[in-house]
Design a protein around this motif. Structure first.
Motif, PDB file in Angstrom:
ATOM      1  N   VAL A  86       0.845  -1.209   0.000  1.00  0.00           N
ATOM      2  CA  VAL A  86       0.000   0.000   0.000  1.00  0.00           C
ATOM      3  C   VAL A  86       0.878   1.255   0.000  1.00  0.00           C
ATOM      4  CG1 VAL A  86      -1.723   1.309   1.331  1.00  0.00           C
ATOM      5  CG2 VAL A  86      -1.957  -1.174   1.087  1.00  0.00           C
ATOM      6  N   ALA A  87       1.956   1.239   0.803  1.00  0.00           N
ATOM      7  CA  ALA A  87       2.844   2.414   0.893  1.00  0.00           C
ATOM      8  C   ALA A  87       3.576   2.671  -0.426  1.00  0.00           C
ATOM      9  CB  ALA A  87       3.854   2.209   2.021  1.00  0.00           C
ATOM     10  N   SER A  88       3.719   1.630  -1.252  1.00  0.00           N
ATOM     11  CA  SER A  88       4.459   1.799  -2.510  1.00  0.00           C
ATOM     12  C   SER A  88       3.597   2.380  -3.634  1.00  0.00           C
ATOM     13  CB  SER A  88       5.025   0.440  -2.967  1.00  0.00           C
ATOM     14  OG  SER A  88       3.997  -0.352  -3.547  1.00  0.00           O
ATOM     15  N   LEU A  89       2.273   2.475  -3.418  1.00  0.00           N
ATOM     16  CA  LEU A  89       1.376   2.901  -4.506  1.00  0.00           C
ATOM     17  C   LEU A  89       1.457   4.398  -4.750  1.00  0.00           C
ATOM     18  CD1 LEU A  89      -1.952   0.984  -3.644  1.00  0.00           C
ATOM     19  CD2 LEU A  89      -0.155   0.295  -5.252  1.00  0.00           C
ATOM     20  N   PRO A  90       1.666   4.830  -6.004  1.00  0.00           N
ATOM     21  CA  PRO A  90       1.530   6.260  -6.301  1.00  0.00           C
ATOM     22  C   PRO A  90       0.057   6.658  -6.088  1.00  0.00           C
ATOM     23  CG  PRO A  90       2.427   5.040  -8.191  1.00  0.00           C
ATOM     24  CD  PRO A  90       1.977   4.020  -7.185  1.00  0.00           C
ATOM     25  N   PRO A  91      -0.214   7.963  -5.762  1.00  0.00           N
ATOM     26  CA  PRO A  91      -1.600   8.365  -5.436  1.00  0.00           C
ATOM     27  C   PRO A  91      -2.623   7.988  -6.510  1.00  0.00           C
ATOM     28  CG  PRO A  91      -0.060  10.147  -4.951  1.00  0.00           C
ATOM     29  CD  PRO A  91       0.744   9.060  -5.593  1.00  0.00           C
ATOM     30  N   ALA A  92      -2.263   8.128  -7.797  1.00  0.00           N
ATOM     31  CA  ALA A  92      -3.253   7.828  -8.854  1.00  0.00           C
ATOM     32  C   ALA A  92      -3.622   6.340  -8.830  1.00  0.00           C
ATOM     33  CB  ALA A  92      -2.699   8.214 -10.223  1.00  0.00           C
ATOM     34  N   GLU A  93      -2.631   5.484  -8.599  1.00  0.00           N
ATOM     35  CA  GLU A  93      -2.921   4.044  -8.570  1.00  0.00           C
ATOM     36  C   GLU A  93      -3.712   3.675  -7.311  1.00  0.00           C
ATOM     37  OE1 GLU A  93       0.488   1.491  -9.031  1.00  0.00           O
ATOM     38  OE2 GLU A  93      -0.724  -0.304  -8.761  1.00  0.00           O
ATOM     39  N   ALA A  94      -3.413   4.375  -6.217  1.00  0.00           N
ATOM     40  CA  ALA A  94      -4.174   4.116  -4.982  1.00  0.00           C
ATOM     41  C   ALA A  94      -5.648   4.447  -5.218  1.00  0.00           C
ATOM     42  CB  ALA A  94      -3.603   4.950  -3.833  1.00  0.00           C
ATOM     43  N   MET A  95      -5.909   5.521  -5.968  1.00  0.00           N
ATOM     44  CA  MET A  95      -7.293   5.915  -6.239  1.00  0.00           C
ATOM     45  C   MET A  95      -7.991   4.885  -7.132  1.00  0.00           C
ATOM     46  SD  MET A  95      -9.361   8.117  -5.236  1.00  0.00           S
ATOM     47  CE  MET A  95     -10.014   9.755  -5.310  1.00  0.00           C
ATOM     48  N   VAL A  96      -7.285   4.380  -8.150  1.00  0.00           N
ATOM     49  CA  VAL A  96      -7.880   3.352  -9.015  1.00  0.00           C
ATOM     50  C   VAL A  96      -8.180   2.089  -8.183  1.00  0.00           C
ATOM     51  CG1 VAL A  96      -7.511   1.854 -11.034  1.00  0.00           C
ATOM     52  CG2 VAL A  96      -6.720   4.219 -11.087  1.00  0.00           C
ATOM     53  N   THR A  97      -7.279   1.761  -7.276  1.00  0.00           N
ATOM     54  CA  THR A  97      -7.493   0.589  -6.416  1.00  0.00           C
ATOM     55  C   THR A  97      -8.770   0.767  -5.591  1.00  0.00           C
ATOM     56  OG1 THR A  97      -5.099   0.313  -6.266  1.00  0.00           O
ATOM     57  CG2 THR A  97      -6.424  -0.866  -4.638  1.00  0.00           C
ATOM     58  N   MET A  98      -8.911   1.951  -4.992  1.00  0.00           N
ATOM     59  CA  MET A  98     -10.109   2.218  -4.178  1.00  0.00           C
ATOM     60  C   MET A  98     -11.368   2.214  -5.051  1.00  0.00           C
ATOM     61  SD  MET A  98      -9.503   2.458  -1.012  1.00  0.00           S
ATOM     62  CE  MET A  98      -7.970   1.927  -0.347  1.00  0.00           C
ATOM     63  N   ARG A  99     -11.248   2.736  -6.285  1.00  0.00           N
ATOM     64  CA  ARG A  99     -12.403   2.788  -7.201  1.00  0.00           C
ATOM     65  C   ARG A  99     -12.982   1.390  -7.449  1.00  0.00           C
ATOM     66  NH1 ARG A  99     -15.942   1.418  -9.737  1.00  0.00           N
ATOM     67  NH2 ARG A  99     -16.633   1.962 -11.837  1.00  0.00           N
ATOM     68  N   TRP A 100     -12.071   0.411  -7.601  1.00  0.00           N
ATOM     69  CA  TRP A 100     -12.553  -0.936  -7.929  1.00  0.00           C
ATOM     70  C   TRP A 100     -12.690  -1.834  -6.709  1.00  0.00           C
ATOM     71  CZ3 TRP A 100     -15.233  -1.539 -12.033  1.00  0.00           C
ATOM     72  CH2 TRP A 100     -15.025  -0.661 -13.093  1.00  0.00           C
ATOM     73  N   MET A 101     -12.087  -1.443  -5.604  1.00  0.00           N
ATOM     74  CA  MET A 101     -12.197  -2.280  -4.412  1.00  0.00           C
ATOM     75  C   MET A 101     -13.432  -1.924  -3.574  1.00  0.00           C
ATOM     76  SD  MET A 101      -9.521  -2.590  -1.225  1.00  0.00           S
ATOM     77  CE  MET A 101      -8.200  -3.359  -2.141  1.00  0.00           C
ATOM     78  N   LEU A 102     -13.538  -0.669  -3.200  1.00  0.00           N
ATOM     79  CA  LEU A 102     -14.549  -0.304  -2.192  1.00  0.00           C
ATOM     80  C   LEU A 102     -15.987  -0.657  -2.584  1.00  0.00           C
ATOM     81  CD1 LEU A 102     -13.041   3.068  -0.934  1.00  0.00           C
ATOM     82  CD2 LEU A 102     -13.225   0.922   0.352  1.00  0.00           C
ATOM     83  N   PRO A 103     -16.428  -0.371  -3.827  1.00  0.00           N
ATOM     84  CA  PRO A 103     -17.829  -0.681  -4.136  1.00  0.00           C
ATOM     85  C   PRO A 103     -18.126  -2.184  -4.097  1.00  0.00           C
ATOM     86  CG  PRO A 103     -16.901   0.823  -5.772  1.00  0.00           C
ATOM     87  CD  PRO A 103     -15.758   0.308  -4.947  1.00  0.00           C
ATOM     88  N   TYR A 104     -17.102  -3.011  -4.225  1.00  0.00           N
ATOM     89  CA  TYR A 104     -17.337  -4.457  -4.345  1.00  0.00           C
ATOM     90  C   TYR A 104     -16.955  -5.233  -3.087  1.00  0.00           C
ATOM     91  CZ  TYR A 104     -18.260  -2.835  -8.945  1.00  0.00           C
ATOM     92  OH  TYR A 104     -18.814  -2.138  -9.992  1.00  0.00           O
ATOM     93  N   LEU A 105     -16.765  -4.517  -1.989  1.00  0.00           N
ATOM     94  CA  LEU A 105     -16.591  -5.159  -0.678  1.00  0.00           C
ATOM     95  C   LEU A 105     -17.951  -5.220   0.002  1.00  0.00           C
ATOM     96  CD1 LEU A 105     -13.383  -3.313   0.656  1.00  0.00           C
ATOM     97  CD2 LEU A 105     -13.513  -5.542  -0.514  1.00  0.00           C
ATOM     98  N   THR A 106     -18.059  -6.036   1.045  1.00  0.00           N
ATOM     99  CA  THR A 106     -19.284  -6.016   1.855  1.00  0.00           C
ATOM    100  C   THR A 106     -19.307  -4.699   2.641  1.00  0.00           C
ATOM    101  OG1 THR A 106     -18.250  -6.956   3.820  1.00  0.00           O
ATOM    102  CG2 THR A 106     -19.101  -8.534   2.195  1.00  0.00           C
ATOM    103  N   PRO A 107     -20.485  -4.309   3.157  1.00  0.00           N
ATOM    104  CA  PRO A 107     -20.533  -3.067   3.940  1.00  0.00           C
ATOM    105  C   PRO A 107     -19.542  -3.065   5.113  1.00  0.00           C
ATOM    106  CG  PRO A 107     -22.738  -3.766   3.383  1.00  0.00           C
ATOM    107  CD  PRO A 107     -21.820  -4.876   2.921  1.00  0.00           C
ATOM    108  N   ALA A 108     -19.383  -4.197   5.789  1.00  0.00           N
ATOM    109  CA  ALA A 108     -18.467  -4.254   6.938  1.00  0.00           C
ATOM    110  C   ALA A 108     -17.015  -4.082   6.482  1.00  0.00           C
ATOM    111  CB  ALA A 108     -18.641  -5.574   7.683  1.00  0.00           C
ATOM    112  N   GLU A 109     -16.655  -4.742   5.364  1.00  0.00           N
ATOM    113  CA  GLU A 109     -15.283  -4.634   4.850  1.00  0.00           C
ATOM    114  C   GLU A 109     -14.997  -3.202   4.378  1.00  0.00           C
ATOM    115  OE1 GLU A 109     -14.984  -9.226   3.046  1.00  0.00           O
ATOM    116  OE2 GLU A 109     -15.614  -7.575   1.762  1.00  0.00           O
ATOM    117  N   ARG A 110     -16.001  -2.616   3.698  1.00  0.00           N
ATOM    118  CA  ARG A 110     -15.855  -1.245   3.176  1.00  0.00           C
ATOM    119  C   ARG A 110     -15.604  -0.274   4.322  1.00  0.00           C
ATOM    120  NH1 ARG A 110     -20.889  -0.913   0.840  1.00  0.00           N
ATOM    121  NH2 ARG A 110     -20.122  -2.162  -0.894  1.00  0.00           N
ATOM    122  N   ALA A 111     -16.387  -0.424   5.383  1.00  0.00           N
ATOM    123  CA  ALA A 111     -16.244   0.474   6.532  1.00  0.00           C
ATOM    124  C   ALA A 111     -14.883   0.291   7.203  1.00  0.00           C
ATOM    125  CB  ALA A 111     -17.375   0.216   7.532  1.00  0.00           C
ATOM    126  N   LEU A 112     -14.420  -0.952   7.242  1.00  0.00           N
ATOM    127  CA  LEU A 112     -13.110  -1.249   7.848  1.00  0.00           C
ATOM    128  C   LEU A 112     -11.988  -0.515   7.100  1.00  0.00           C
ATOM    129  CD1 LEU A 112     -12.176  -3.367  10.050  1.00  0.00           C
ATOM    130  CD2 LEU A 112     -11.545  -4.830   8.120  1.00  0.00           C
TER     131      LEU A 112
END
Ligand SMILES: [Fe+2]
Length: 240
Positions: free
Chosen positions: A172-198
């Motif tokens: 996670v620390a190695s990710l440039p900001p733009a890649e971190a944002m793409v990761t969040m774009r595709w990760m967060l909507p597809y987690l369960t509500p509990a995982e997303r909140a975590l």
């Protein structure tokens, strides 16, 4: 990989096992979502519409960039953690990653070819790229399953959860900001509500306020009203 019905019965056993930190779980949900969405988007793209076609091709290029970067993270951070404790344990997957690099280069050149293709040949080229991407996705779904089962078995046998969290934190620390944002774009909507909140609660505690707000604003666009309400309630009640 042959389909093995016994994998389904493993569901019942999963419930009995003590939970361990699964460093593949969230990022692989992101990858599965990004791959499935891109494949379906390419399959329904209107090849007579220049804008729509270039958006579908650009999405394929974004996906393959993300996949390339993901496999580099596994090679650079996860596999060394396995090899130092169980030599040879990541060799098969590392070898598959070489094949993925070639497939990624072929898909990138296919997308570029489609973008530059004369209008009358677009439909055929688009369908060929769609099928090539479908095979890549199918192979990657099985590959991720192998990592989640065989690699996790090695990691869990040899590493504590704290050591695994360190590996994940280094990625996670190695990710440039733009890649971190793409990761969040595709990760967060597809987690369960509990995982997303975590994930978001952790981010609120450790990331700059503006970065957290930007991610929150972005994810809201991809959640239903009910999913957003659950997230807002959990963040307000349990993460201040
Ligand atoms: Fe992998």
């Amino acid at each position: 990989m042959q389909f093995n019905p016994r994998e389904i019965t493993a569901l019942a056993q999963a419930e009995a096992a003590a939970p361990r930190l699964d460093i593949y779980a969230f990022i692989h949900k992101a990858l599965r979502a990004f791959m499935a969405d891109t494949l379906m988007g390419l399959g329904r793209a209107d090849v007579g519409d220049d804008l729509e076609l270039s958006q579908a091709c650009a999405r394929v290029l974004e996906l393959v960039d993300f996949c390339r970067s993901h496999l580099h993270h596994e090679n650079a951070f996860v596999h060394p953690a396995m090899e130092v404790r169980a030599p040879g344990s990541s060799a098969a997957v590392e070898h598959e990653h070489e094949g993925h690099e070639q497939a990624i280069a072929a898909l990138a050149s296919g997308a570029a070819q489609l973008m530059a293709c004369p209008r009358e040949r677009r439909a055929r080229v688009a369908h060929a790229l769609y099928r090539q991407l479908a095979l890549f996705v199918a192979h990657n779904f099985e590959h991720m399953h192998q990592e989640e089962t065989e690699h996790n078995a090695v990691l869990w046998a040899h590493c504590t959860d704290a050591q695994l969290a360190e590996v994940e934190g280094a990625i996670v620390a190695s990710l440039p900001p733009a890649e971190a944002m793409v990761t969040m774009r595709w990760m967060l909507p597809y987690l369960t509500p509990a995982e997303r909140a975590l994930v978001l609660c952790d981010m609120r505690q450790h990331a700059p306020r503006e970065a957290f707000q930007a991610v929150l604003d972005m994810v809201r666009l991809h959640l239903s009203a009910s999913e957003w309400d659950k997230l807002a309630r959990t963040l307000a009640l349990e993460c201040s």
